[in-house]
Scaffold this motif. Structure first.
Motif, PDB file in Angstrom:
ATOM      1  N   ASP A 281     -55.180  91.939  12.604  1.00 46.67           N
ATOM      2  CA  ASP A 281     -53.916  91.865  13.342  1.00 46.67           C
ATOM      3  C   ASP A 281     -53.909  92.928  14.434  1.00 46.67           C
ATOM      4  N   TYR A 282     -54.706  92.680  15.453  1.00 43.88           N
ATOM      5  CA  TYR A 282     -54.814  93.578  16.605  1.00 43.88           C
ATOM      6  C   TYR A 282     -54.463  92.773  17.853  1.00 43.88           C
ATOM      7  N   VAL A 283     -53.506  93.270  18.641  1.00 44.87           N
ATOM      8  CA  VAL A 283     -53.030  92.551  19.829  1.00 44.87           C
ATOM      9  C   VAL A 283     -53.768  93.068  21.060  1.00 44.87           C
ATOM     10  N   PRO A 284     -54.581  92.246  21.720  1.00 46.67           N
ATOM     11  CA  PRO A 284     -55.311  92.703  22.902  1.00 46.67           C
ATOM     12  C   PRO A 284     -54.409  93.084  24.075  1.00 46.67           C
ATOM     13  N   ALA A 285     -53.385  92.284  24.353  1.00 48.01           N
ATOM     14  CA  ALA A 285     -52.499  92.576  25.497  1.00 48.01           C
ATOM     15  C   ALA A 285     -51.049  92.243  25.170  1.00 48.01           C
ATOM     16  N   THR A 286     -50.782  90.999  24.811  1.00 51.02           N
ATOM     17  CA  THR A 286     -49.427  90.605  24.430  1.00 51.02           C
ATOM     18  C   THR A 286     -49.476  89.940  23.057  1.00 51.02           C
ATOM     19  N   PRO A 287     -48.400  90.078  22.283  1.00 49.78           N
ATOM     20  CA  PRO A 287     -48.388  89.438  20.960  1.00 49.78           C
ATOM     21  C   PRO A 287     -48.316  87.915  21.036  1.00 49.78           C
ATOM     22  N   ASP A 288     -47.777  87.369  22.124  1.00 45.16           N
ATOM     23  CA  ASP A 288     -47.733  85.911  22.276  1.00 45.16           C
ATOM     24  C   ASP A 288     -49.156  85.366  22.350  1.00 45.16           C
ATOM     25  N   LEU A 289     -49.387  84.215  21.752  1.00 49.49           N
ATOM     26  CA  LEU A 289     -50.712  83.616  21.770  1.00 49.49           C
ATOM     27  C   LEU A 289     -50.987  82.939  23.117  1.00 49.49           C
ATOM     28  N   ASP A 290     -52.245  82.679  23.346  1.00 47.36           N
ATOM     29  CA  ASP A 290     -52.705  82.116  24.613  1.00 47.36           C
ATOM     30  C   ASP A 290     -52.111  80.723  24.861  1.00 47.36           C
ATOM     31  N   PRO A 291     -51.388  80.537  25.974  1.00 44.58           N
ATOM     32  CA  PRO A 291     -50.785  79.227  26.260  1.00 44.58           C
ATOM     33  C   PRO A 291     -51.693  78.329  27.102  1.00 44.58           C
TER      34      PRO A 291
ATOM     35  N   ASP B 138     -51.245  99.812  34.023  1.00 47.88           N
ATOM     36  CA  ASP B 138     -50.544 100.024  32.751  1.00 47.88           C
ATOM     37  C   ASP B 138     -49.059  99.731  32.939  1.00 47.88           C
ATOM     38  N   GLU B 139     -48.631  98.570  32.445  1.00 49.82           N
ATOM     39  CA  GLU B 139     -47.227  98.165  32.589  1.00 49.82           C
ATOM     40  C   GLU B 139     -46.384  98.539  31.375  1.00 49.82           C
ATOM     41  N   LYS B 140     -46.997  99.244  30.435  1.00 42.55           N
ATOM     42  CA  LYS B 140     -46.260  99.692  29.253  1.00 42.55           C
ATOM     43  C   LYS B 140     -45.763 101.124  29.430  1.00 42.55           C
ATOM     44  N   ARG B 141     -45.772 101.587  30.672  1.00 43.80           N
ATOM     45  CA  ARG B 141     -45.172 102.863  31.022  1.00 43.80           C
ATOM     46  C   ARG B 141     -44.377 102.664  32.308  1.00 43.80           C
TER      47      ARG B 141
ATOM     48  N   TRP C 108     -46.504  88.096  31.710  1.00 43.86           N
ATOM     49  CA  TRP C 108     -47.917  87.702  31.676  1.00 43.86           C
ATOM     50  C   TRP C 108     -48.073  86.289  31.118  1.00 43.86           C
ATOM     51  N   ILE C 109     -47.500  86.080  29.938  1.00 49.89           N
ATOM     52  CA  ILE C 109     -47.700  84.823  29.219  1.00 49.89           C
ATOM     53  C   ILE C 109     -47.063  83.655  29.959  1.00 49.89           C
ATOM     54  N   GLN C 110     -45.850  83.848  30.462  1.00 51.29           N
ATOM     55  CA  GLN C 110     -45.158  82.739  31.117  1.00 51.29           C
ATOM     56  C   GLN C 110     -45.865  82.355  32.425  1.00 51.29           C
ATOM     57  N   GLY C 111     -46.330  83.340  33.178  1.00 53.16           N
ATOM     58  CA  GLY C 111     -47.069  83.030  34.398  1.00 53.16           C
ATOM     59  C   GLY C 111     -48.379  82.332  34.102  1.00 53.16           C
ATOM     60  N   ARG C 112     -49.106  82.845  33.119  1.00 53.09           N
ATOM     61  CA  ARG C 112     -50.352  82.196  32.714  1.00 53.09           C
ATOM     62  C   ARG C 112     -50.094  80.775  32.214  1.00 53.09           C
ATOM     63  N   GLY C 113     -49.032  80.639  31.429  1.00 58.21           N
ATOM     64  CA  GLY C 113     -48.716  79.330  30.873  1.00 58.21           C
ATOM     65  C   GLY C 113     -48.361  78.324  31.934  1.00 58.21           C
ATOM     66  N   LEU C 114     -47.629  78.744  32.977  1.00 61.36           N
ATOM     67  CA  LEU C 114     -47.254  77.815  34.037  1.00 61.36           C
ATOM     68  C   LEU C 114     -48.487  77.315  34.778  1.00 61.36           C
ATOM     69  N   GLU C 115     -49.408  78.212  35.087  1.00 64.10           N
ATOM     70  CA  GLU C 115     -50.650  77.785  35.738  1.00 64.10           C
ATOM     71  C   GLU C 115     -51.417  76.818  34.836  1.00 64.10           C
ATOM     72  N   ALA C 116     -51.480  77.125  33.547  1.00 67.36           N
ATOM     73  CA  ALA C 116     -52.206  76.262  32.610  1.00 67.36           C
ATOM     74  C   ALA C 116     -51.565  74.888  32.511  1.00 67.36           C
ATOM     75  N   LEU C 117     -50.239  74.828  32.451  1.00 66.08           N
ATOM     76  CA  LEU C 117     -49.566  73.537  32.353  1.00 66.08           C
ATOM     77  C   LEU C 117     -49.866  72.665  33.574  1.00 66.08           C
ATOM     78  N   ALA C 118     -49.759  73.237  34.760  1.00 68.43           N
ATOM     79  CA  ALA C 118     -50.003  72.457  35.976  1.00 68.43           C
ATOM     80  C   ALA C 118     -51.433  71.933  36.022  1.00 68.43           C
ATOM     81  N   GLU C 119     -52.385  72.770  35.649  1.00 70.35           N
ATOM     82  CA  GLU C 119     -53.790  72.357  35.721  1.00 70.35           C
ATOM     83  C   GLU C 119     -54.137  71.348  34.621  1.00 70.35           C
ATOM     84  N   HIS C 120     -53.601  71.538  33.428  1.00 69.57           N
ATOM     85  CA  HIS C 120     -53.874  70.576  32.355  1.00 69.57           C
ATOM     86  C   HIS C 120     -53.204  69.234  32.629  1.00 69.57           C
ATOM     87  N   ALA C 121     -52.004  69.253  33.183  1.00 68.07           N
ATOM     88  CA  ALA C 121     -51.335  67.988  33.514  1.00 68.07           C
ATOM     89  C   ALA C 121     -52.162  67.198  34.512  1.00 68.07           C
TER      90      ALA C 121
END
Length: 416
Positions: free
Chosen positions: A376-386, A187-190, A64-77
Motif C-alpha cells: 500500500d504505497y501511493v506513487p503520486a495520487t491515491p486515485d487509481l489510473d483512469p 512539488d505540489e504538496k507544498r 492530476w487524475i481528472q486531467g489525465r482521465g479526460l485525455e484518456a476518455l477522449a482518446e479511448h472513445a
C-alpha cells in the motif's frame, strides 16, 4: 519492416484492446463524484475509499487524475468508435460531462491544482492527512496544469469547436516558458512559492511530462503547436544523458536516475517525431530505453530509482506505470529500428505487467509492488489510473502492432 508479422504482436494487440475496454467499463461503472471520475478504490483490497480514508476519500479531487482521465476518455472513445460504437458512446458521455466540469474549473482559476477540497478550493495535502489553503501565484506553473490543459485540448478536439480547441492550445506557450525560465514547481504538496522554486533541483521531469502533449497535438492536426518538443528532447539529452551508463540523470551531475521517467521520455519523443528523425537522436533515445530498462528491471517490475554510477536500485518500490510506458516506448522504437533487443524489452515488460500487476477483474493494476508482492504505497495520487498511463501507453502499442501487420493475424473482440 516486411515479412510475416510476429505472432507476439497479434497477442499483444488483442490483450491491450481487451485490457483498455475493461478499464473503460470499470471506470464508467463507478458512481460519478459530481461529474468527476471516481477511481477511488484500493488496488489491493478493492475496497472503495470513504470519508474515513481522509485524503484518499471522495471529499478530495485530484487535478492530476481528472486531467489525465479526460485525455484518456477522449482518446479511448476515438479508438473504439469503429470496433465498439456502444462503448465509444458511453465513454463520450462521461468525457463530455468531465469536460464541462474541468473547463469550468479552469475558467474559474485559469489554472489547475493538485488537490481540491469538497468545495473545490485548492489545498495543500500534508503527509499527516491535514490540509491548508494552497497559494495561487499567477507566475508559477505545475504538473497539474499540464495534465488538465492536455485533457482540455484532447476533449475540445473531440467535443467542441476548433476555435475552443485552439484557445486551449494557445495557453501551452506559457507552460513552456515557465519550464524554460525556472517558474515551474514540481512539488505540489507544498506551498507554491518562489522559495520552493529556489530549493528545487533541475530535474528533467517537467520537460518530459509536457513533451507528452506533442503526440496529442500531432494526432489532432496541430503539430505546429509542438515546436517546443525537439528543443525539450535536445535539452534533456544534452544536459542529463550519461554516456557511460546510457541513463538520464535526474539532475545534471547527480547520481539518481528515475528510469521510468527516462523510458517515458523516449516514448513521448518517438510518438511525436517523424519517421525522418535523425539517426543520432534515434540511437540516443534507443540507448536510453535499453539502458533504463536493464538498470531498472528488478523483481516484479521497474524500480522507482537507480544509481547512475553502478545501476544499484535506490528504492524497493516498483510502480505499475513504468511497465506500460516501457511497452509504448519499446513498441515505437522497435517500429523504427527492428532491433531484436528492443522487441525483447517489449516482451519482457508485457509479461511482467500482465503476470504481476494486472488484476484482470476488475480491469486495473496494483499500484505498487515490491519483491514480496503488492504494497500500500501511493506513487503520486491515491486515485487509481483512469486509463492514462496504462491505457494511452497500450493504445500507442496497439497502433504499432497494427502498422506492423498484427491486424492480419488478429481481429479482437472487445466484448461488445
Amino acid at each position: 519492416m516486411s515479412g510475416r508479422p510476429d505472432p507476439f504482436l497479434a497477442e499483444a494487440s488483442r490483450t491491450y484492446i481487451e485490457a483498455n475496454a475493461g478499464t473503460m467499463r470499470w471506470l464508467l461503472a463507478r458512481p460519478s463524484l459530481g461529474g468527476f471520475l471516481n477511481s477511488k478504490q484500493n488496488s489491493i483490497t478493492l475496497a472503495d475509499y470513504t470519508a474515513a480514508d481522509g485524503l484518499r476519500g471522495p471529499a478530495y479531487t485530484y487535478g492530476w487524475i481528472q486531467g489525465r482521465g479526460l485525455e484518456a476518455l477522449a482518446e479511448h472513445a476515438a479508438f473504439f468508435a469503429d470496433s465498439d460504437p456502444a462503448l465509444s458512446q458511453q465513454i463520450d458521455a462521461a468525457g463530455r460531462s468531465l469536460y464541462a466540469r474541468l473547463a469550468a474549473l479552469w475558467a474559474r482559476d485559469i489554472n489547475a491544482y493538485f488537490c481540491y477540497d469538497a468545495d473545490l478550493n485548492p489545498v495543500i495535502a500534508h503527509k499527516d492527512g491535514s490540509t491548508s489553503p494552497q497559494s495561487r501565484p499567477a507566475d508559477i506553473f505545475t504538473y497539474s496544469e499540464i495534465f488538465v490543459l492536455k485533457g482540455l485540448i484532447a476533449a475540445a478536439a473531440r467535443y467542441d469547436s476548433p476555435e475552443t480547441r485552439d484557445a486551449y492550445i494557445a495557453q501551452l506557450p506559457a507552460l513552456v516558458a515557465a519550464i524554460e525560465t525556472g517558474r515551474f514547481q514540481m512539488d505540489e504538496k507544498r506551498e507554491l512559492s518562489a522559495a520552493a522554486l529556489a530549493e528545487q533541483p533541475d530535474d528533467f521531469g517537467p520537460r518530459m511530462i509536457l513533451l507528452g502533449a506533442a503526440g496529442l497535438l500531432k494526432r489532432i492536426g496541430r503539430p505546429d503547436a509542438a515546436d517546443f518538443a525537439p528543443r525539450f528532447v535536445a535539452h534533456v539529452l544534452d544536459h542529463h544523458f550519461d554516456p557511460a551508463s546510457g541513463l538520464l540523470r535526474n539532475v545534471p551531475g547527480g547520481d539518481a536516475c528515475n528510469v521510468g521517467h527516462g523510458i517515458e521520455l523516449v516514448g513521448f519523443a518517438l510518438d511525436f517525431f517523424p519517421d525522418s528523425l535523425d539517426t543520432a537522436t534515434l540511437e540516443r533515445l534507443q540507448t536510453v530505453l535499453i539502458a533504463s530498462f536493464k538498470a531498472g528491471f528488478h523483481g516484479p517490475g521497474i524500480r522507482l530509482a537507480v544509481a547512475v554510477a553502478d545501476g544499484a536500485p535506490q528504492s524497493p518500490y516498483c510502480p505499475w506505470w513504468s511497465l506500460p510506458e516501457t511497452i509504448r516506448a519499446a513498441g515505437l522504437c522497435y517500429e523504427r529500428t527492428a532491433n531484436p533487443q528492443v522487441l525483447a524489452i517489449w516482451q519482457a515488460a508485457h509479461a511482467a505487467f500482465f503476470q504481476h500487476f494486472w488484476r484482470g477483474e476488475p480491469a486495473l493494476a496494483y499500484q505498487t509492488l515490491t519483491e514480496t508482492g503488492p504494497v500500500d504505497y501511493v506513487p503520486a495520487t491515491p486515485d487509481l489510473d483512469p486509463g492514462y498511463h496504462t491505457g494511452l501507453s497500450l493504445l500507442a502499442a496497439i497502433h504499432v502492432a497494427q502498422r506492423l501487420g498484427a491486424g492480419r493475424l488478429s481481429n479482437p473482440d472487445t466484448g461488445a
